[in-house]
Design an enzyme around this catalytic site. Sequence first.
Site, PDB file in Angstrom:
ATOM      1  N   ASP A  11       0.834  -1.196   0.000  1.00  8.98           N
ATOM      2  CA  ASP A  11       0.000   0.000   0.000  1.00  8.98           C
ATOM      3  C   ASP A  11       0.878   1.260   0.000  1.00  8.98           C
ATOM      4  O   ASP A  11       1.823   1.355   0.775  1.00  8.98           O
ATOM      5  CB  ASP A  11      -0.903   0.042   1.239  1.00  8.98           C
ATOM      6  CG  ASP A  11      -1.965  -1.038   1.245  1.00  8.98           C
ATOM      7  OD1 ASP A  11      -2.141  -1.707   0.207  1.00  8.98           O
ATOM      8  OD2 ASP A  11      -2.609  -1.207   2.297  1.00  8.98           O
ATOM      9  N   GLY A 221     -20.140   0.048  10.213  1.00 11.52           N
ATOM     10  CA  GLY A 221     -19.420   1.168  10.805  1.00 11.52           C
ATOM     11  C   GLY A 221     -19.784   1.408  12.257  1.00 11.52           C
ATOM     12  O   GLY A 221     -19.722   0.502  13.094  1.00 11.52           O
ATOM     13  N   ASP A 252     -11.005  -5.578   7.131  1.00 14.27           N
ATOM     14  CA  ASP A 252     -10.165  -6.769   7.085  1.00 14.27           C
ATOM     15  C   ASP A 252      -9.881  -7.298   8.489  1.00 14.27           C
ATOM     16  O   ASP A 252      -9.790  -8.515   8.694  1.00 14.27           O
ATOM     17  CB  ASP A 252      -8.859  -6.469   6.359  1.00 14.27           C
ATOM     18  CG  ASP A 252      -9.068  -6.196   4.877  1.00 14.27           C
ATOM     19  OD1 ASP A 252     -10.061  -6.687   4.318  1.00 14.27           O
ATOM     20  OD2 ASP A 252      -8.247  -5.470   4.290  1.00 14.27           O
TER      21      ASP A 252
END
Length: 304
Positions: A11, A221, A252
């Site tokens: 990333d 969330g 994840d």
Amino acid sequence: MILVFGSINMDLVACVPAIPRPGETVLSPGYRTLFGGKGANQAVAAARMGGKVTMVGRVGADGFGEACRANLAANGVTTDHVATCATPTGCAFITVDSAGENAITVASGANGEVEVGDLPDGVLASASLAVMQMEVPLAASLAAAARVRAAGGRVIWNLAPAPAGLGAADMLAILAATDILVVNEIEALMAAHALGGAPDFSTAARQLAAQGDTVCVVTAGAQGAFFATPDGALHHAPAFPVTPVDTTGAGDTFVGALASELASFTGLDQAVQRACAAASMACLVSGAQDGMPTRPQLDAWIAR
């Protein structure tokens, strides 16, 4: 043993005041290289939670690939079946705004070369649980899931990132290969749309669970997580309130923690609750993997 069949990325992360709109350029003072890929992230999350984890995937013959393999091993993930190919290691380009929200572009690279043949028979014999995502070829994941279930294992399928053109045939095939489907609110609606549509994510979860005769978990969330069972029941696990620094690895972390708990024979209710707590902890640190808790850290945090 938990088998993770999926993606491995490096990333590249830049922090910005606001995520750029189409045609807009924003400046960042710098960027960081962090380990990622949904498969690798979920493998690390499960291993940190005490799971015995084997990763099956591909990296390139480059510096990113070498570093990614070493990182998995350092986190306790078995990498004997991480193959090296000529295609460069996958990369994700991530922008994170001042509120901790993110936008991500993924270049698949070696992940696009993953095949069901990368999964040897010897691994199947000891895999009680397998985790799939949507960052390697779907046909390979479906074939791998079928082999896992034929050998007596269970499959968790994280429908992320859900492709915009997801059709009914693919969605039905995924459901048929899955014991527990994990989606976020948007992915739940996309999956339900492929099968006719739903007005909200809770209805979508019920429809998907009934259609696939499976469990459908929706991460929502700050609302926590909801999971529907084939009988139409909808259950809720509340979130742990935090002020997020970076939400990149939360989903994840949830999947990896859920897999670890279920592999340890934790009941589904408690497994989802603990996965919610682990995901909340992951939001407190920047980077997809850096904030993923160990089991002792999670236990202590929940106790507080």
